[in-house]
Design a protein around this motif. Structure first.
Motif, mmCIF file in Angstrom:
data_model
loop_
_atom_site.group_PDB
_atom_site.id
_atom_site.type_symbol
_atom_site.label_atom_id
_atom_site.label_comp_id
_atom_site.label_asym_id
_atom_site.label_seq_id
_atom_site.Cartn_x
_atom_site.Cartn_y
_atom_site.Cartn_z
ATOM 1 N N ARG A 38 -4.474 -15.798 -5.270
ATOM 2 C CA ARG A 38 -5.256 -17.204 -4.707
ATOM 3 C C ARG A 38 -6.565 -16.848 -5.011
ATOM 4 O O ARG A 38 -7.177 -15.666 -4.652
ATOM 5 N N ARG A 39 -7.228 -17.794 -5.241
ATOM 6 C CA ARG A 39 -8.650 -17.754 -5.593
ATOM 7 C C ARG A 39 -9.472 -18.250 -4.113
ATOM 8 O O ARG A 39 -9.055 -19.207 -3.499
ATOM 9 N N HIS A 40 -10.334 -17.343 -3.823
ATOM 10 C CA HIS A 40 -11.275 -17.833 -2.964
ATOM 11 C C HIS A 40 -12.683 -17.889 -3.326
ATOM 12 O O HIS A 40 -13.368 -16.641 -3.299
ATOM 13 N N GLY A 41 -13.147 -18.995 -4.085
ATOM 14 C CA GLY A 41 -14.591 -18.883 -4.396
ATOM 15 C C GLY A 41 -14.490 -17.772 -5.694
ATOM 16 O O GLY A 41 -13.538 -17.737 -6.534
ATOM 17 N N VAL A 42 -15.552 -16.769 -5.676
ATOM 18 C CA VAL A 42 -15.377 -15.869 -6.694
ATOM 19 C C VAL A 42 -14.462 -14.775 -6.404
ATOM 20 O O VAL A 42 -14.260 -13.862 -7.449
ATOM 21 N N TYR A 43 -13.555 -14.841 -5.312
ATOM 22 C CA TYR A 43 -12.667 -13.668 -4.949
ATOM 23 C C TYR A 43 -11.373 -13.991 -5.267
ATOM 24 O O TYR A 43 -10.885 -15.315 -5.357
ATOM 25 N N ASP A 44 -10.620 -12.971 -5.431
ATOM 26 C CA ASP A 44 -8.987 -13.041 -5.797
ATOM 27 C C ASP A 44 -8.552 -12.361 -4.565
ATOM 28 O O ASP A 44 -8.618 -11.244 -4.252
ATOM 29 N N VAL A 45 -7.255 -13.008 -4.048
ATOM 30 C CA VAL A 45 -6.800 -12.612 -2.726
ATOM 31 C C VAL A 45 -5.162 -12.543 -3.239
ATOM 32 O O VAL A 45 -4.836 -13.651 -3.801
ATOM 33 N N MET A 46 -4.351 -11.590 -2.727
ATOM 34 C CA MET A 46 -2.904 -11.923 -2.456
ATOM 35 C C MET A 46 -2.271 -11.024 -1.373
ATOM 36 O O MET A 46 -3.077 -10.032 -0.847
#
Length: 350
Positions: free
Chosen positions: A89-97
């Motif tokens: 998942r995208r959170h601004g400039v960050y990637d999360v899973m």
């Protein structure tokens, strides 16, 4: 004169501080304090862990009951979970899973007081078979891309339980360190047509300065660009990219070499804390044939400080030639063997 040395696998530079020249007696080895209390890994306490996923146990004994000599259970406090979902998942400039993965504990023997190097070679073979069988089973989940087998020994090396055990942590991505090694193997193969680690073994055997122990199947040696004092690698002579493809004769030889190497380390340096990591090819990924699996034993005799953390360079006060000489010259006094098993009959639970 201090010397910069370059690791041929990942092109990492290391400072070998030859003028410091620390020998075993120069290190203050931290002693582990016995914690006491109830151990969740001891026989009779099987209910203190999640249900076992693999066990080598006596015929007629029941799962999650005494009678085992090697037992694998999910970590009670896992860093990652197999029931997590995939997808970034995208959170601004960050990637999360989600924290997808598998985290397991390999209980290496029923005896609470046994160290890995005190185990009978046959018992150590059983531990290696457990690593192999769990590696083969975990990769059936094609979401997983890397299976890290490792052991922390001693409190300063991250061990939270005294009972001898190792761990398996499978991840949905290939670690950066393994990616760098993969690139190193591929680049060398493209430019020379050979495996860099096979060539390293050939040179080590030829020069004989850093070899600790060699057999028909394996070589134990102090790497040319060792990051840590008394760092030792155990490498199969045969080019083999996947640890899980290990054969019976290799398992026997690996158990002997690993036990002897750890005993030499204990007798020379006094049983220091160490991390042991098994580097193998990624799973469920293409183009891994260039990799050459190996086992790294990393004693924790020095502390990473600002320079190491700021630059990624390591300063090693013990030249690997000195470390190998000390380990090689040890007369190995084997403790009474600890083997709790019988004929191996794996009981694996899907």
């Amino acid at each position: 004169m201090p010397e910069w040395r370059k690791d041929p696998l990942v092109k990492r530079w290391v400072v070998i501080a030859t003028e410091r020249g620390k020998r075993p007696c120069d290190f203050k080895v931290p002693q582990n304090e016995k914690k006491g209390g109830r151990c969740p890994l001891c026989p009779g306490h099987e209910g203190d862990t999640p249900p076992e996923v693999l066990a080598f146990r006596e015929r007629g004994t029941s799962p999650d009951m005494p009678g085992w000599w090697v037992r694998v259970v999910p970590n009670k406090f896992p860093a990652v979970r197999i029931e997590a979902q995939t997808g970034v998942r995208r959170h601004g400039v960050y990637d999360v899973m989600d924290g997808l993965g598998a985290h397991e504990v390999v209980v290496e023997a029923p005896d609470h007081e046994a160290y890995l190097d005190a185990l009978d070679e046959r018992q150590l073979e059983e531990v290696i078979w457990a690593w192999q069988q769990r590696s083969l089973d975990l990769r059936r989940d094609t979401r997983l891309k890397y299976i890290q087998i490792f052991k922390n020994f001693g409190q300063t090396a991250g061990a939270s339980l005294e009972h001898t055990h190792s761990q398996i942590l499978a991840t949905p991505m290939v670690p950066v360190d393994i990616q760098e090694e993969m690139q190193g193997f591929k680049h060398y193969a493209w430019s020379t047509g050979r495996c860099v680690l096979c060539d390293v073994l050939a040179q080590e055997v030829s020069e004989r300065q850093r070899v600790v122990l060699e057999t028909d199947k394996f070589i134990s040696f102090a790497p040319f660009a060792s990051r840590f004092p008394f760092e030792t690698w155990i490498v199969p002579r045969e080019h083999q990219h996947d640890f899980a493809s290990i054969r019976e004769e290799q398992v026997r030889d690996l158990a002997r070499v690993l036990r002897s190497t750890l005993l030499r380390l204990r007798q020379s340096v006094g049983g220091p804390p160490f991390n042991m990591v098994l580097h193998t090819a990624p799973v469920n990924e293409p183009d891994t044939i260039h990799y050459h699996w190996h086992l790294e034993i990393l004693p924790r005799l020095t502390i990473m400080a600002g320079f190491e953390l700021g630059t990624g360079f390591y300063i090693n006060p013990t030249p690997p030639e000195m470390a190998a000489e000390v380990l090689r010259e040890q007369e190995v006094f084997c403790p009474p063997p600890v083997y709790a098993g019988g004929e191996r009959e794996a009981v694996q639970y899907v």
